[in-house]
Design a protein around this motif. Structure first.
Motif, mmCIF file in Angstrom:
data_model
loop_
_atom_site.group_PDB
_atom_site.id
_atom_site.type_symbol
_atom_site.label_atom_id
_atom_site.label_comp_id
_atom_site.label_asym_id
_atom_site.label_seq_id
_atom_site.Cartn_x
_atom_site.Cartn_y
_atom_site.Cartn_z
ATOM 1 N N VAL A 86 0.838 -1.202 0.000
ATOM 2 C CA VAL A 86 0.000 0.000 0.000
ATOM 3 C C VAL A 86 0.873 1.252 0.000
ATOM 4 O O VAL A 86 2.045 1.218 0.366
ATOM 5 C CB VAL A 86 -0.953 0.025 1.219
ATOM 6 C CG1 VAL A 86 -1.898 -1.161 1.197
ATOM 7 C CG2 VAL A 86 -0.156 0.054 2.521
ATOM 8 N N SER A 87 0.263 2.336 -0.418
ATOM 9 C CA SER A 87 0.929 3.630 -0.364
ATOM 10 C C SER A 87 0.871 4.156 1.064
ATOM 11 O O SER A 87 0.257 3.543 1.951
ATOM 12 C CB SER A 87 0.234 4.609 -1.312
ATOM 13 O OG SER A 87 -1.090 4.874 -0.853
ATOM 14 N N SER A 88 1.512 5.288 1.282
ATOM 15 C CA SER A 88 1.489 5.870 2.626
ATOM 16 C C SER A 88 0.078 6.241 3.066
ATOM 17 O O SER A 88 -0.202 6.369 4.252
ATOM 18 C CB SER A 88 2.388 7.113 2.679
ATOM 19 O OG SER A 88 1.955 8.073 1.733
ATOM 20 N N SER A 91 -3.633 3.139 0.123
ATOM 21 C CA SER A 91 -4.189 2.644 -1.142
ATOM 22 C C SER A 91 -3.368 1.457 -1.641
ATOM 23 O O SER A 91 -2.129 1.482 -1.606
ATOM 24 C CB SER A 91 -4.178 3.751 -2.200
ATOM 25 O OG SER A 91 -4.973 4.845 -1.787
ATOM 26 N N THR A 93 -1.327 -0.851 -3.840
ATOM 27 C CA THR A 93 -0.473 -0.686 -5.024
ATOM 28 C C THR A 93 0.051 -2.008 -5.552
ATOM 29 O O THR A 93 0.568 -2.071 -6.664
ATOM 30 C CB THR A 93 0.720 0.228 -4.712
ATOM 31 O OG1 THR A 93 1.488 -0.352 -3.638
ATOM 32 C CG2 THR A 93 0.251 1.609 -4.290
#
Length: 226
Positions: A86-88, A91, A93
Motif C-alpha cells: 500500500v501507499s502511505s 491505497s 499498489t
C-alpha cells in the motif's frame, strides 16, 4: 511464554512486585502463547507459538491481524501470502501473493504481484494460443459454399486466413464494418492469360468478399484457415 491482563490490583508489596514482573515478561515476549490472551487491548501484540505467527490486535479490539511468520527452525521471517502493498495513504499498489491462474491468463488484472516463471510462461502461452492465427485451427475448402458479391463475416473468436484463386478481372475486398470496403486486390487475373492467388487475414468481426459478374465463374478456389 507469558501473558498478562496488564492490570495491577491492590495487593501486598511482594505480590505487586510479582504481578508487575509477570506483566513485563508478557510485554517482553509479545504475549506469546498457544492461545490468544484472555484480556486484550487495541494494538497489542500476540505471538502465536502454535502457528509461529506474530499478530496484532486491531484498533477496534475485535480481531487479530497476522503480521509475519517466523520459522523457529531456521530463524527466518517470512511475509505472509496475500500481503497487500500500500501507499502511505493506505491505497493498494500491489500484492505479495499467488493470484489465480485465470487472472494471469486473461491478462486483464492490474494489481502488481509476484509471479513464478512457470506461471508467467503459462500465461503467455495461453494468451498467444488463444489469439494467434493457426493454433488449433484447420484449413477448410469452402469453394462450394462461397459466392461472388456476398459478404462474409468472421464470426469466430479468432482471426482467420483466407486464400482465393481467380483468373477474372475482379476485386477482393475487406471491411471492418460491412459497409466501407477496401480493395486488397484490384484485378485477380485475366481469362486465358493469367490467374492470381491472394491471401489475407480477417480479424474477428470483419468482413470479406469477392465481386464480379455471375455469368461466369468468378473464382476457382477458396480456402480458409479457421
Amino acid at each position: 511464554m507469558s501473558q498478562h491482563d496488564f492490570s495491577i490490583a491492590n495487593q501486598t508489596a511482594s505480590s505487586a512486585r510479582s504481578d508487575i514482573n509477570n506483566g513485563l515478561q508478557a510485554l517482553a515476549s509479545n504475549n506469546s502463547g498457544t492461545s490468544a490472551p484472555t484480556t486484550t487491548y487495541a494494538n497489542m501484540f500476540w505471538y502465536d507459538v502454535t502457528n509461529n505467527i506474530l499478530k496484532v490486535r486491531n484498533e477496534a479490539d475485535s480481531s487479530w491481524v497476522d503480521v509475519i511468520y517466523i520459522n523457529q527452525s531456521t530463524g527466518v521471517t517470512s511475509i505472509l501470502n496475500d500481503t497487500l502493498l500500500v501507499s502511505s495513504g493506505g491505497s493498494t499498489t500491489g500484492l505479495l501473493g499467488d493470484q489465480n491462474a485465470s487472472v494471469w491468463n486473461t491478462g486483464t488484472g492490474t494489481t502488481e504481484s509476484l509471479v513464478s516463471p512457470a506461471k508467467l510462461a503459462g500465461a503467455i502461452s495461453t494468451y498467444f494460443n488463444a489469439n494467434s492465427i493457426g493454433y488449433g485451427q484447420s484449413w477448410v475448402d469452402v469453394t462450394g459454399s462461397r459466392s461472388p458479391n456476398t459478404s462474409y463475416e468472421n464470426t469466430t473468436s479468432r482471426p482467420i486466413q483466407v486464400i482465393i484463386t481467380s483468373a477474372r478481372a475482379v476485386p477482393v475486398q475487406v471491411s471492418s464494418n460491412g459497409s466501407t470496403w477496401v480493395n486488397i486486390q484490384n484485378r485477380m487475373g485475366e481469362p486465358n492469360a493469367y490467374r492470381n492467388t491472394v491471401g489475407f487475414i480477417i480479424p474477428v468481426g470483419h468482413y470479406y468478399k469477392i465481386s464480379g459478374a455471375t455469368n461466369y465463374p468468378v473464382f476457382e478456389h477458396w480456402a480458409e484457415l479457421r
